[in-house]
Write an enzyme that holds these catalytic residues in place. Structure first.
Site, PDB file in Angstrom:
ATOM      1  N   HIS A   1       0.836  -1.202   0.000  1.00 63.09           N
ATOM      2  CA  HIS A   1       0.000   0.000   0.000  1.00 63.09           C
ATOM      3  C   HIS A   1       0.871   1.252   0.000  1.00 63.09           C
ATOM      4  CE1 HIS A   1      -3.250   2.783   1.123  1.00 63.09           C
ATOM      5  NE2 HIS A   1      -2.348   3.311   1.957  1.00 63.09           N
ATOM      6  N   GLU A   2       1.909   1.258   0.834  1.00 66.82           N
ATOM      7  CA  GLU A   2       2.791   2.426   0.882  1.00 66.82           C
ATOM      8  C   GLU A   2       3.549   2.595  -0.427  1.00 66.82           C
ATOM      9  OE1 GLU A   2       2.333   4.483   3.113  1.00 66.82           O
ATOM     10  OE2 GLU A   2       1.157   3.179   4.420  1.00 66.82           O
TER      11      GLU A   2
ATOM     12  N   HIS B   1       1.642   4.559  -2.929  1.00 58.44           N
ATOM     13  CA  HIS B   1       1.800   6.014  -2.873  1.00 58.44           C
ATOM     14  C   HIS B   1       3.044   6.462  -3.646  1.00 58.44           C
ATOM     15  CE1 HIS B   1      -1.521   6.728  -0.246  1.00 58.44           C
ATOM     16  NE2 HIS B   1      -1.020   6.024   0.755  1.00 58.44           N
TER      17      HIS B   1
ATOM     18  N   HIS C   1       3.173   9.026  -6.785  1.00 57.49           N
ATOM     19  CA  HIS C   1       4.094  10.157  -6.875  1.00 57.49           C
ATOM     20  C   HIS C   1       4.846  10.137  -8.201  1.00 57.49           C
ATOM     21  CE1 HIS C   1       7.410  12.663  -4.657  1.00 57.49           C
ATOM     22  NE2 HIS C   1       6.792  13.340  -5.601  1.00 57.49           N
TER      23      HIS C   1
END
Length: 228
Positions: A99-100, A103, A107
């Protein structure tokens, strides 16, 4: 006017929902922490593979202390995973880790809602600090001007939380898709991944709901006082 409003009943319900969401995150994470993924990958290994396969070989992964302290730092372009997630090979660990990374991919691809959130952050940090002061002072002094400015500042914080929702859901969606398509997990394990990620998403929904209800309450107070 300061201490009670009919909207408070809904706010209390939303607050209880938030407590339940936090409990569910913790219980769901703990439950699936006991289930090892079939490939035996740790959170670090899953995150590293996902980063590398998406052209993000230059993004490092660092272990950090604390439970569920995982996050992606867009300023330093680094994925930080709690030690439990970093070292363990459970369904929970790889779910949170990927999940991280979602991100980080957002980006890289300049995902519009993430870009908007980053641009909003400096304004929101300033506004959220002054909003409570303006609102409390406005209520105590019976000043509609201060309440009005407080509402404007508080609206920025609410907007930030609303923008955060699609950012979080999109990161989870990316993680699940890549984990399945790249063979990180089996189809059977996808159910556990979904439960972990959905539980985490509920906390953002509950927080946004509370903020929206509080904003509506302040607007109702302002408009009713203005009519008087």
């Amino acid at each position: 006017m300061l201490f009670f409003h009919p909207m408070d009943f809904l706010i209390i319900i939303a607050f209880l929902l938030s407590l339940w969401a936090q409990f569910r995150v913790s219980s769901t994470f703990n439950r699936w922490s006991e289930v090892q993924n079939a490939n035996g990958m740790t959170g670090y290994e899953a995150a590293r593979r996902m980063l590398d396969r998406n052209g993000l070989q230059d993004v490092p992964i660092e272990p950090v202390p604390g439970k569920l302290s995982d996050h992606y730092d867009p300023v330093h372009r680094v994925v930080r995973l709690s030690e439990h997630v970093y070292y363990e090979s459970s369904i929970s660990a790889i779910s949170v880790a990927c999940h991280e990374v979602g991100h980080a991919i957002q980006h890289q691809q300049s995902y519009p809602m993430l870009v908007m959130r980053h641009r909003m952050f400096p304004v929101v940090r300033f506004a959220s600090g002054f909003a409570p002061i303006l609102l409390i002072a406005g209520f105590l002094l019976q000043s509609l001007n201060l309440i009005g400015f407080g509402i404007i500042f508080f609206s920025a914080a609410v907007a930030f939380q609303l923008v955060t929702l699609p950012v979080e859901f999109n990161a989870s969606s990316r993680a699940r898709h890549i984990m399945v398509s790249e063979g990180f997990i089996t189809r059977d394990e996808e159910r556990g991944v979904a439960k972990v990620l959905n539980a985490a998403a509920l906390t953002y929904v509950a927080a946004a709901l509370i903020a929206m209800l509080e904003l509506i309450k302040y607007i109702m107070i302002f408009t009713s006082s203005n009519r008087d």
